[in-house]
Design a protein around this motif. Structure first.
Motif, PDB file in Angstrom:
ATOM      1  N   GLY A  60       0.814  -1.213   0.000  1.00 48.83           N
ATOM      2  CA  GLY A  60       0.000   0.000   0.000  1.00 48.83           C
ATOM      3  C   GLY A  60       0.847   1.263   0.000  1.00 48.83           C
ATOM      4  N   GLU A  61       1.950   1.261   0.734  1.00 47.48           N
ATOM      5  CA  GLU A  61       2.845   2.426   0.764  1.00 47.48           C
ATOM      6  C   GLU A  61       3.464   2.664  -0.608  1.00 47.48           C
ATOM      7  OE1 GLU A  61       4.510   5.705   1.892  1.00 47.48           O
ATOM      8  OE2 GLU A  61       3.468   4.512   3.422  1.00 47.48           O
ATOM      9  N   ILE A  62       3.836   1.586  -1.292  1.00 43.00           N
ATOM     10  CA  ILE A  62       4.404   1.703  -2.635  1.00 43.00           C
ATOM     11  C   ILE A  62       3.364   2.304  -3.585  1.00 43.00           C
ATOM     12  CG2 ILE A  62       5.247   0.375  -4.607  1.00 43.00           C
ATOM     13  CD1 ILE A  62       6.472  -1.578  -2.494  1.00 43.00           C
ATOM     14  N   ALA A  63       2.128   1.838  -3.485  1.00 39.64           N
ATOM     15  CA  ALA A  63       1.060   2.377  -4.330  1.00 39.64           C
ATOM     16  C   ALA A  63       0.875   3.871  -4.091  1.00 39.64           C
ATOM     17  CB  ALA A  63      -0.246   1.628  -4.068  1.00 39.64           C
ATOM     18  N   ARG A  64       0.805   4.277  -2.829  1.00 42.58           N
ATOM     19  CA  ARG A  64       0.625   5.698  -2.510  1.00 42.58           C
ATOM     20  C   ARG A  64       1.798   6.529  -3.009  1.00 42.58           C
ATOM     21  NH1 ARG A  64      -1.448   3.272   2.078  1.00 42.58           N
ATOM     22  NH2 ARG A  64       0.562   3.333   3.142  1.00 42.58           N
ATOM     23  N   SER A  65       3.000   5.980  -2.927  1.00 43.74           N
ATOM     24  CA  SER A  65       4.193   6.761  -3.271  1.00 43.74           C
ATOM     25  C   SER A  65       4.253   7.120  -4.744  1.00 43.74           C
ATOM     26  CB  SER A  65       5.457   5.978  -2.872  1.00 43.74           C
ATOM     27  OG  SER A  65       5.708   4.910  -3.771  1.00 43.74           O
ATOM     28  N   VAL A  66       3.591   6.345  -5.603  1.00 49.16           N
ATOM     29  CA  VAL A  66       3.620   6.644  -7.041  1.00 49.16           C
ATOM     30  C   VAL A  66       2.261   7.115  -7.541  1.00 49.16           C
ATOM     31  CG1 VAL A  66       5.564   5.134  -7.546  1.00 49.16           C
ATOM     32  CG2 VAL A  66       3.224   4.211  -7.663  1.00 49.16           C
ATOM     33  N   GLY A  67       1.402   7.548  -6.626  1.00 49.49           N
ATOM     34  CA  GLY A  67       0.125   8.130  -7.020  1.00 49.49           C
ATOM     35  C   GLY A  67      -0.799   7.154  -7.722  1.00 49.49           C
ATOM     36  N   ALA A  68      -0.837   5.908  -7.273  1.00 50.12           N
ATOM     37  CA  ALA A  68      -1.682   4.904  -7.916  1.00 50.12           C
ATOM     38  C   ALA A  68      -3.157   5.228  -7.736  1.00 50.12           C
ATOM     39  CB  ALA A  68      -1.380   3.519  -7.344  1.00 50.12           C
ATOM     40  N   ARG A  69      -3.942   4.873  -8.749  1.00 44.38           N
ATOM     41  CA  ARG A  69      -5.404   5.002  -8.665  1.00 44.38           C
ATOM     42  C   ARG A  69      -5.963   3.881  -7.792  1.00 44.38           C
ATOM     43  NH1 ARG A  69      -3.506   6.217 -14.175  1.00 44.38           N
ATOM     44  NH2 ARG A  69      -2.902   4.029 -14.034  1.00 44.38           N
ATOM     45  N   ASP A  70      -7.196   4.031  -7.375  1.00 43.71           N
ATOM     46  CA  ASP A  70      -7.785   3.064  -6.451  1.00 43.71           C
ATOM     47  C   ASP A  70      -7.815   1.650  -7.024  1.00 43.71           C
ATOM     48  OD1 ASP A  70      -8.185   5.050  -4.583  1.00 43.71           O
ATOM     49  OD2 ASP A  70     -10.305   5.343  -5.073  1.00 43.71           O
ATOM     50  N   ASP A  71      -7.992   1.526  -8.350  1.00 44.66           N
ATOM     51  CA  ASP A  71      -8.101   0.189  -8.935  1.00 44.66           C
ATOM     52  C   ASP A  71      -6.788  -0.306  -9.530  1.00 44.66           C
ATOM     53  OD1 ASP A  71      -8.108   2.071 -10.942  1.00 44.66           O
ATOM     54  OD2 ASP A  71      -9.572   1.031 -12.195  1.00 44.66           O
ATOM     55  N   ASP A  72      -5.686   0.437  -9.369  1.00 46.94           N
ATOM     56  CA  ASP A  72      -4.392  -0.055  -9.840  1.00 46.94           C
ATOM     57  C   ASP A  72      -3.903  -1.185  -8.949  1.00 46.94           C
ATOM     58  OD1 ASP A  72      -4.074   1.636 -12.031  1.00 46.94           O
ATOM     59  OD2 ASP A  72      -3.112   3.210 -10.849  1.00 46.94           O
ATOM     60  N   VAL A  73      -3.059  -2.052  -9.515  1.00 43.77           N
ATOM     61  CA  VAL A  73      -2.451  -3.123  -8.733  1.00 43.77           C
ATOM     62  C   VAL A  73      -0.954  -2.889  -8.629  1.00 43.77           C
ATOM     63  CG1 VAL A  73      -4.195  -4.851  -9.294  1.00 43.77           C
ATOM     64  CG2 VAL A  73      -2.174  -4.620 -10.754  1.00 43.77           C
ATOM     65  N   VAL A  74      -0.376  -3.373  -7.545  1.00 44.09           N
ATOM     66  CA  VAL A  74       1.070  -3.330  -7.336  1.00 44.09           C
ATOM     67  C   VAL A  74       1.578  -4.769  -7.383  1.00 44.09           C
ATOM     68  CG1 VAL A  74       2.938  -2.735  -5.746  1.00 44.09           C
ATOM     69  CG2 VAL A  74       0.903  -1.274  -5.906  1.00 44.09           C
ATOM     70  N   VAL A  75       2.282  -5.094  -8.461  1.00 48.08           N
ATOM     71  CA  VAL A  75       2.910  -6.407  -8.569  1.00 48.08           C
ATOM     72  C   VAL A  75       4.343  -6.267  -8.100  1.00 48.08           C
ATOM     73  CG1 VAL A  75       3.515  -8.329 -10.069  1.00 48.08           C
ATOM     74  CG2 VAL A  75       1.437  -7.016 -10.521  1.00 48.08           C
ATOM     75  N   LEU A  76       4.707  -7.042  -7.102  1.00 48.02           N
ATOM     76  CA  LEU A  76       6.049  -6.983  -6.541  1.00 48.02           C
ATOM     77  C   LEU A  76       6.988  -7.826  -7.394  1.00 48.02           C
ATOM     78  CD1 LEU A  76       4.920  -7.377  -2.840  1.00 48.02           C
ATOM     79  CD2 LEU A  76       5.464  -5.257  -4.057  1.00 48.02           C
TER      80      LEU A  76
ATOM     81  N   VAL B 213       3.370  -1.124 -11.286  1.00 47.70           N
ATOM     82  CA  VAL B 213       2.113  -0.583 -10.761  1.00 47.70           C
ATOM     83  C   VAL B 213       1.282  -0.079 -11.935  1.00 47.70           C
ATOM     84  CG1 VAL B 213       1.069   1.018  -9.122  1.00 47.70           C
ATOM     85  CG2 VAL B 213       3.391   0.165  -8.716  1.00 47.70           C
ATOM     86  N   GLY B 214       0.008  -0.470 -11.944  1.00 41.24           N
ATOM     87  CA  GLY B 214      -0.841   0.018 -13.024  1.00 41.24           C
ATOM     88  C   GLY B 214      -2.136  -0.728 -13.156  1.00 41.24           C
ATOM     89  N   ARG B 215      -2.739  -0.625 -14.313  1.00 36.01           N
ATOM     90  CA  ARG B 215      -4.093  -1.136 -14.563  1.00 36.01           C
ATOM     91  C   ARG B 215      -4.114  -2.661 -14.538  1.00 36.01           C
ATOM     92  NH1 ARG B 215      -6.796   3.402 -15.601  1.00 36.01           N
ATOM     93  NH2 ARG B 215      -5.698   5.154 -16.606  1.00 36.01           N
ATOM     94  N   PRO B 216      -5.157  -3.253 -13.944  1.00 34.43           N
ATOM     95  CA  PRO B 216      -5.144  -4.697 -13.706  1.00 34.43           C
ATOM     96  C   PRO B 216      -5.596  -5.569 -14.870  1.00 34.43           C
ATOM     97  CG  PRO B 216      -7.081  -3.733 -12.688  1.00 34.43           C
ATOM     98  CD  PRO B 216      -6.285  -2.586 -13.260  1.00 34.43           C
ATOM     99  N   ASP B 217      -6.368  -5.036 -15.838  1.00 32.52           N
ATOM    100  CA  ASP B 217      -7.030  -5.937 -16.784  1.00 32.52           C
ATOM    101  C   ASP B 217      -6.049  -6.730 -17.643  1.00 32.52           C
ATOM    102  OD1 ASP B 217      -6.304  -3.507 -17.937  1.00 32.52           O
ATOM    103  OD2 ASP B 217      -8.031  -3.428 -19.294  1.00 32.52           O
ATOM    104  N   TRP B 218      -5.043  -6.090 -18.204  1.00 34.13           N
ATOM    105  CA  TRP B 218      -4.056  -6.822 -18.999  1.00 34.13           C
ATOM    106  C   TRP B 218      -3.329  -7.856 -18.137  1.00 34.13           C
ATOM    107  CZ3 TRP B 218      -0.983  -2.790 -22.421  1.00 34.13           C
ATOM    108  CH2 TRP B 218      -1.854  -2.264 -23.396  1.00 34.13           C
ATOM    109  N   LEU B 219      -3.013  -7.466 -16.907  1.00 32.61           N
ATOM    110  CA  LEU B 219      -2.270  -8.362 -16.026  1.00 32.61           C
ATOM    111  C   LEU B 219      -3.120  -9.543 -15.591  1.00 32.61           C
ATOM    112  CD1 LEU B 219      -0.508  -5.627 -13.879  1.00 32.61           C
ATOM    113  CD2 LEU B 219       0.486  -6.982 -15.741  1.00 32.61           C
ATOM    114  N   ASP B 220      -4.421  -9.336 -15.421  1.00 33.33           N
ATOM    115  CA  ASP B 220      -5.314 -10.431 -15.054  1.00 33.33           C
ATOM    116  C   ASP B 220      -5.445 -11.459 -16.174  1.00 33.33           C
ATOM    117  OD1 ASP B 220      -5.802  -9.370 -12.569  1.00 33.33           O
ATOM    118  OD2 ASP B 220      -7.699  -8.427 -13.126  1.00 33.33           O
ATOM    119  N   ALA B 221      -5.267 -11.023 -17.410  1.00 35.27           N
ATOM    120  CA  ALA B 221      -5.420 -11.921 -18.554  1.00 35.27           C
ATOM    121  C   ALA B 221      -4.105 -12.547 -19.004  1.00 35.27           C
ATOM    122  CB  ALA B 221      -6.035 -11.158 -19.731  1.00 35.27           C
ATOM    123  N   ALA B 222      -3.002 -12.092 -18.464  1.00 34.38           N
ATOM    124  CA  ALA B 222      -1.687 -12.565 -18.899  1.00 34.38           C
ATOM    125  C   ALA B 222      -1.344 -13.906 -18.257  1.00 34.38           C
ATOM    126  CB  ALA B 222      -0.624 -11.539 -18.531  1.00 34.38           C
TER     127      ALA B 222
END
Length: 466
Positions: free
Chosen positions: A90-106, A241-250
């Motif tokens: 969550g801290e990583i997401a906040r630090s790069v201004g992620a949108r509420d529906d973005d995902v952070v893949v470590l 960090v970014g939009r989930p749809d492409w990542l969910d289908a990959a």
């Protein structure tokens, strides 16, 4: 957070030459020189791997006793470690201004993050020829359309617009800041350009986030990738960090435990992202370190980071120019630049200069082509260049040590002998001892020492130095 829209402040408005902005591990460390003396080590290789912030090292030390398995452990420490990992996400997401529906893949680093994204893109990718290999090689596995950069940002932007308009593309991949020149392209405009042509945009922010921060939502960027080891957290973690749809289908990036919902002998139900791409035991301590670095830098403020590095950058660039050395540039109209400066020294190869700086002056820089071969060829430095890069632990004294050493090289040449091996220069002999904790051979002149072939600077033609 910075939207990266305003140019650097002019030198006349800046404060006097600064000391380090934040304490880093290893600051003030003494290193041996080849003549038997020692010197304070000058770390000017932040663009490759930055030293750990002292606060990050302290945080890792504090949480290490609680390290345990995550997500499925019933024990108290497992529950604590799971909380640590997910709060860090969550801290990583906040630090790069992620949108509420973005995902952070470590991930492990930026290369790992962009390679993951390359498996998810449902179409062609447009990319410039100035990119680090991490933002070039993954796209070559699919259909990459490489656009040559022009001599100005305006003309380069027009070339990208023409290419995106010529044939649809799924993704525009751009650097956030060049790892060779430090130049920052207009990311908000490039995001708008990509979206106007029905494409998404990913930013390789490995060199940008440590210097400027990032704002996914504010810049309207779809994906950002960055590395902890360039962000003062060298513990082996990075993020996409970014939009989930492409990542969910990959396809899963690393199939394994944690990436699944159900496994049978003939079929598997995979989890959605981010879990889908994080199979196996995660790097809990590395992620905690990355999140702590993000928190510390945000608390200091990227305006202060920017101002600190701008003073040092100007001091370095002016010092080089005073010595007849012009730093490499891609664009003549780039208004913003981070603390990365590459250059060549007339009469010496980059490897000779770097070896001299290290062995005789205790100054650590990078030499070579910086995993950006097409760009170095474009800039007329196919044989390599020297790169000095700055960060929050850098000081005016560091810059002056580099400039003074270059003066010594110009006036006296090297005082030691050097040999060449595989294109790299090394002192010969190299009597510098290894640290006390080393358990191998006794020194740098061990069994892997370079063979005795000449490696001496070529005299510069008259007039090449002021």
């Amino acid at each position: 957070m910075s939207l990266l829209t305003h140019p650097s402040t002019t030198t006349s408005r800046r404060p006097p030459a600064p000391a380090a902005l934040l304490p880093v591990v290893g600051a003030g460390q003494s290193v041996p020189l080849v003549d038997g003396r020692s010197a304070r080590y000058v770390h000017l290789d932040y663009a490759a791997s930055a030293p750990a912030l002292q606060a990050v090292a302290d945080h890792v030390t504090a949480v290490l006793p609680a390290y345990a398995s995550v997500h499925r452990g019933a024990g108290y420490l497992s529950q604590v470690s799971t909380r640590l990992l997910e709060q860090a996400r969550g801290e990583i997401a906040r630090s790069v201004g992620a949108r509420d529906d973005d995902v952070v893949v470590l991930t492990r680093n930026t290369t790992d993050a962009l390679t993951l994204l390359s498996t998810a893109v449902p179409g062609e990718v447009v990319v410039l020829d100035v990119e680090h290999h991490a933002n070039l090689l993954p796209w070559q596995r699919g259909t990459a359309r490489v656009v040559p950069a022009a001599g100005t940002l305006a003309a380069t932007e027009a070339a990208l617009a023409a290419e995106l308009g010529r044939r649809p593309a799924a993704l525009l991949a751009v650097t956030g800041a060049s790892n060779v020149t430090g130049e920052v392209p207009p990311l908000a405009r490039l995001a708008a350009l990509a979206h106007a042509h029905g494409a998404r945009i990913v930013v390789d922010a490995a060199q940008l986030v440590p210097h400027r921060g990032f704002d996914l939502a504010g810049l309207d960027v779809d994906y950002v990738a960055f590395s902890g080891h360039k962000l003062y957290a060298p513990f082996g973690a990075g993020a996409l960090v970014g939009r989930p749809d492409w990542l969910d289908a990959a396809p899963p990036h690393q199939p394994g435990g944690g990436a699944v919902r159900e496994v049978g002998t003939t079929a598997t139900v995979w989890a959605r992202s981010p879990e889908r791409h994080e199979g196996g035991t995660p790097n809990v301590l590395g992620v905690a370190a990355l999140a702590e670095a993000c928190r510390v830098l945000a608390a200091v403020g990227f305006d202060r980071v920017r101002e600190h590095e701008a003073v040092l950058h100007d001091r370095l660039v002016q010092g080089l120019r005073d010595r007849g050395i012009e730093p490499l540039r891609i664009w003549t109209d780039a208004p913003d630049v981070v603390g990365v400066v590459s250059f060549t020294v007339p009469g010496s190869t980059a490897s000779q200069v770097a070896a001299f700086l290290s062995a005789e002056h205790g100054v650590g820089v990078r030499d070579g082509r910086f995993c950006a071969h097409p760009l170095l060829a474009r800039l007329g430095a196919s044989d390599g260049a020297v790169r000095a890069s700055l960060g929050v632990g850098s000081s005016a004294a560091d810059v002056d040590r580099l400039l003074d050493a270059l003066d010594r090289l110009r006036a006296d040449g090297p005082r030691w002998t050097y040999t060449s091996s595989g294109g790299s220069c090394r002192p010969s002999p190299d009597p510098r001892p290894l640290p006390a904790w080393w358990t191998g051979d006794d020194g740098l002149d061990g069994p892997s020492a370079a063979p005795p072939s000449p490696c001496t600077p070529t005299p510069a033609p008259p007039g090449d130095h002021r």
